[in-house]
Motif scaffolding. Structure first.
Motif, short mmCIF file in Angstrom:
data_model
loop_
_atom_site.label_atom_id
_atom_site.label_comp_id
_atom_site.label_asym_id
_atom_site.label_seq_id
_atom_site.Cartn_x
_atom_site.Cartn_y
_atom_site.Cartn_z
N GLN A 1 78.44 -83.70 -12.76
CA GLN A 1 77.58 -83.49 -11.60
C GLN A 1 78.04 -82.34 -10.69
O GLN A 1 77.22 -81.54 -10.23
CB GLN A 1 77.52 -84.79 -10.80
CG GLN A 1 76.23 -84.91 -10.04
CD GLN A 1 76.09 -86.28 -9.41
OE1 GLN A 1 76.76 -87.23 -9.80
NE2 GLN A 1 75.23 -86.38 -8.43
N GLU B 1 75.78 -79.17 -9.70
CA GLU B 1 75.44 -78.86 -8.30
C GLU B 1 75.80 -77.42 -7.94
O GLU B 1 75.06 -76.73 -7.26
CB GLU B 1 76.14 -79.84 -7.36
CG GLU B 1 75.38 -81.14 -7.22
CD GLU B 1 76.21 -82.24 -6.60
OE1 GLU B 1 77.29 -81.95 -6.04
OE2 GLU B 1 75.78 -83.40 -6.69
N ARG C 1 73.34 -74.48 -6.79
CA ARG C 1 73.54 -73.86 -5.48
C ARG C 1 73.82 -72.37 -5.59
O ARG C 1 73.30 -71.58 -4.83
CB ARG C 1 74.70 -74.59 -4.79
CG ARG C 1 74.88 -74.29 -3.32
CD ARG C 1 75.45 -75.48 -2.54
NE ARG C 1 76.62 -76.09 -3.16
CZ ARG C 1 77.87 -75.70 -2.96
NH1 ARG C 1 78.12 -74.68 -2.18
NH2 ARG C 1 78.89 -76.32 -3.55
#
Ligand code: 5GP
Length: 196
Positions: free
Chosen positions: A2, A6, A10
């Motif tokens: 994860q 992320e 981003r």
């Protein structure tokens, strides 16, 4: 993984030609805390395997492989070189591969003294696209008669054939993030669920 997904969401940017740019934390500027967490994740995924050595390829593989080695009992990291040099002495394993991002062929070279017959090797690399880079490293492993315990990849582009081919060939391939699709116009990136 994860945390990696992320970061890609981003800070990753989608470039034309199916290229994902992650130079803010992986390919140019390096986030060593993230690298450390990636190493821990590979250690979890390859737990129970005998790993004597980690093999990667310059340049972007080196940082992630070195951090990962700390989680595999500080095993040595060997990185394949892409250019001949006078510093590369002694017998060598060599092959040639085609680079997806650089769109040209280049050599892959490992000094024979750093891969010994019978050693158990984990191959690590940053990206998996068509699988050319990995097949180069695999060829060298076969020449050296080492045992390939597994292959760990940070970012697999699941819409290109490399991962499928390698799994079909029977390799224990674990990717920390598998990009299912990416759209250069929208800048959107979607991931395959729970890849590793
Ligand atoms: P392959 O040989 O699997 O086609 O490509 C793997 C190599 O190409 C990786 O080692 C990586 O350096 C580079 N590469 C392939 N696709 C991408 C991409 O989308 N982004 C980045 N940054 N590198 C890539």
């Amino acid at each position: 993984m994860q945390e990696l997904e992320e970061r890609i969401r981003r800070q990753g940017t989608v470039k034309p030609g199916n290229v994902l740019k992650v130079d803010a934390f992986l390919n140019h500027q390096c986030d060593v805390r993230l690298f450390d967490h990636m190493g821990a994740e590979w250690a979890r995924l390859f737990a129970g395997h005998q790993i004597d050595k980690i093999l990667t390829i310059e340049a972007s593989g080196i940082g992630i492989a070195c951090m990962a080695a700390r989680h595999f009992g500080d095993v040595p990291v060997v990185f394949a070189k892409k250019t001949q040099s006078i510093n590369l002495d002694g017998d060598q394993y060599t092959t040639r591969i085609y680079s997806f991002t650089k769109q040209r062929e280049y050599p892959v070279i490992v000094a024979k003294r750093f891969l010994k017959e019978g050693e158990h090797v984990l191959i690590l690399d940053d990206f998996l696209a068509k699988g050319n880079a990995l097949h180069g490293l695999i060829d060298i492993c076969h020449d050296a008669k080492v045992v390939i315990e597994g292959i760990g990849i940070a970012v697999e582009k699941g819409f290109q054939e490399g991962g499928r081919t390698l799994r079909k060939e029977g390799y224990n391939l674990k990717s920390l993030a598998i990009v299912e699709s990416m759209d250069p116009d929208q800048g959107t990136i979607t991931f395959a669920p729970n890849p590793a």
